[in-house]
Design an enzyme around this catalytic site. Structure first.
Site, PDB file in Angstrom:
ATOM      1  N   LYS A  31       0.846  -1.189   0.000  1.00  0.00           N
ATOM      2  CA  LYS A  31       0.000   0.000   0.000  1.00  0.00           C
ATOM      3  C   LYS A  31       0.889   1.250   0.000  1.00  0.00           C
ATOM      4  O   LYS A  31       1.584   1.510   0.972  1.00  0.00           O
ATOM      5  CB  LYS A  31      -0.926  -0.012   1.214  1.00  0.00           C
ATOM      6  CG  LYS A  31      -1.864  -1.212   1.228  1.00  0.00           C
ATOM      7  CD  LYS A  31      -2.777  -1.224   2.431  1.00  0.00           C
ATOM      8  CE  LYS A  31      -2.026  -1.421   3.730  1.00  0.00           C
ATOM      9  NZ  LYS A  31      -2.914  -1.665   4.876  1.00  0.00           N
ATOM     10  N   THR A  47      -8.707   9.810   8.002  1.00  0.00           N
ATOM     11  CA  THR A  47      -8.429   8.532   7.336  1.00  0.00           C
ATOM     12  C   THR A  47      -8.233   7.389   8.328  1.00  0.00           C
ATOM     13  O   THR A  47      -7.664   6.357   7.970  1.00  0.00           O
ATOM     14  CB  THR A  47      -7.171   8.664   6.467  1.00  0.00           C
ATOM     15  OG1 THR A  47      -6.069   9.114   7.295  1.00  0.00           O
ATOM     16  CG2 THR A  47      -7.376   9.653   5.333  1.00  0.00           C
ATOM     17  N   GLY A  70      -8.611   4.104  10.127  1.00  0.00           N
ATOM     18  CA  GLY A  70      -9.235   2.838   9.759  1.00  0.00           C
ATOM     19  C   GLY A  70      -9.035   2.430   8.314  1.00  0.00           C
ATOM     20  O   GLY A  70      -9.588   1.415   7.878  1.00  0.00           O
ATOM     21  N   THR A  71      -8.234   3.179   7.567  1.00  0.00           N
ATOM     22  CA  THR A  71      -8.069   2.893   6.137  1.00  0.00           C
ATOM     23  C   THR A  71      -7.552   1.478   5.883  1.00  0.00           C
ATOM     24  O   THR A  71      -8.086   0.743   5.042  1.00  0.00           O
ATOM     25  CB  THR A  71      -7.093   3.909   5.507  1.00  0.00           C
ATOM     26  OG1 THR A  71      -7.562   5.229   5.764  1.00  0.00           O
ATOM     27  CG2 THR A  71      -6.989   3.690   4.013  1.00  0.00           C
ATOM     28  N   GLY A  72      -6.492   1.080   6.605  1.00  0.00           N
ATOM     29  CA  GLY A  72      -5.903  -0.239   6.373  1.00  0.00           C
ATOM     30  C   GLY A  72      -6.839  -1.375   6.738  1.00  0.00           C
ATOM     31  O   GLY A  72      -6.953  -2.359   5.989  1.00  0.00           O
ATOM     32  N   CYS A  73      -7.509  -1.239   7.870  1.00  0.00           N
ATOM     33  CA  CYS A  73      -8.470  -2.266   8.289  1.00  0.00           C
ATOM     34  C   CYS A  73      -9.590  -2.390   7.259  1.00  0.00           C
ATOM     35  O   CYS A  73     -10.018  -3.497   6.897  1.00  0.00           O
ATOM     36  CB  CYS A  73      -9.076  -1.903   9.642  1.00  0.00           C
ATOM     37  SG  CYS A  73      -7.898  -1.643  10.979  1.00  0.00           S
TER      38      CYS A  73
END
Length: 293
Positions: A197, A231, A233-236
């Site tokens: 990412k 932003t 919580g983007t990865g989860c």
């Protein structure tokens, strides 16, 4: 996946007299992750994402965090037996079509979840959570070897961000060529696919670029970078969206492409919450009006 063999919904199972057939259930997706009391990340974000994408979300809590828009105030890890008990209760009765792992703060939990995944015939999305959006450590240094040697080999897709790539492999990513080197380094630990990412890549000011590869098939996923600081919580959210796609039976490239589109919209719609960094909006596709104060 149908119900367990002994359930009334299993194919060919006898149905009690006087009962009507139940409706078919949505695809089944399980998150194994920590709880975020602020609701923006962790298993709360995972379950919201799964609902938004049309799958039935289930959860195994690995840790409880006291967390808000300003950061993580405390972490309480659950015992290994509690994690095992939750996982077996869900998988043995209900079944699962995809699993997503998030915060696994200790070597013992990493090893336990890796063993559970090895015995589960479902694709797994491993989000090797190392630090929170606010920079708070969520993975003990002593657990890194277990992530590399036990968890990543169980992954259908591993989804590290650039900081997690460096933490796991030592590769510092500053360009797209570095992303290729990072992907190779992650794949060397055994996942079928690596999604690197690149949202924090410094030389892509107006573009958020990710690299998905299995070592042979290389796909660059590009989207506009939104100037929104909210932003959390983007990865989860991205990892859960990928798992939702896999639970529906999509191939990895299609699941990841759909997840990228979903999370891009969620970032654009992120909203202020508290005094710090707000969350992405998991329900952005449903919003027809704006909120009023």
């Amino acid at each position: 996946m149908s119900g367990s063999p002994g359930s009334p919904d299993a194919p060919g199972a006898p149905r009690p007299a006087g009962t009507a057939p139940s409706r078919p259930h949505p695809p089944l997706c399980l998150t194994v992750a920590g709880s975020d009391s602020g609701g923006g990340a962790g298993l709360q974000a995972d379950l919201k994402t799964m609902l938004a994408l049309g799958v039935h979300g289930m959860s195994v809590v690995t840790a409880v965090t006291a967390q808000n828009s300003l950061g993580v105030k405390g972490v309480w890890e659950l015992p290994v037996e509690a994690v095992k008990g939750q996982y077996r209760a869900v998988v043995d009765d209900i079944g699962v079509q995809a699993v997503k792992t998030g915060m696994l703060s200790s070597a013992a939990l990493v090893e336990t979840v890796a063993e559970l995944l090895a015995a589960t015939a479902a694709p797994a999305v491993v989000d090797p959570v190392g630090v929170s959006k606010h920079g708070d450590a969520l993975l003990a240094a002593s657990a890194l070897d277990a992530v590399r040697g036990e968890l990543l080999p169980r992954a259908t897709v591993a989804t590290p961000n650039l900081d997690e790539v460096t933490q796991l492999t030592g590769v510092v990513v500053e360009s797209e060529d570095d992303m290729r080197r990072a992907a190779d380094a992650v794949l060397a630990y055994g996942p079928a696919w690596a999604l690197i990412k690149g949202g924090h890549l410094a030389d892509h000011g107006h573009e958020a670029v990710d690299l998905l590869t299995d070592g042979a098939d290389e796909r660059w996923l590009r989207a506009p970078r939104h100037g929104n600081r909210h932003t959390h919580g983007t990865g989860c959210t991205l990892a859960s969206a990928i798992a939702a796609g896999l639970a529906k039976g999509l191939a990895v490239p299609e699941a990841v492409t759909g997840a990228k589109a979903y999370v891009t919209g969620a970032i654009a719609a992120g909203f202020a919450l508290g005094a710090g960094i707000g969350p992405v909006d998991h329900a952005w596709q449903w919003r027809r009006t704006t909120w009023t104060a």
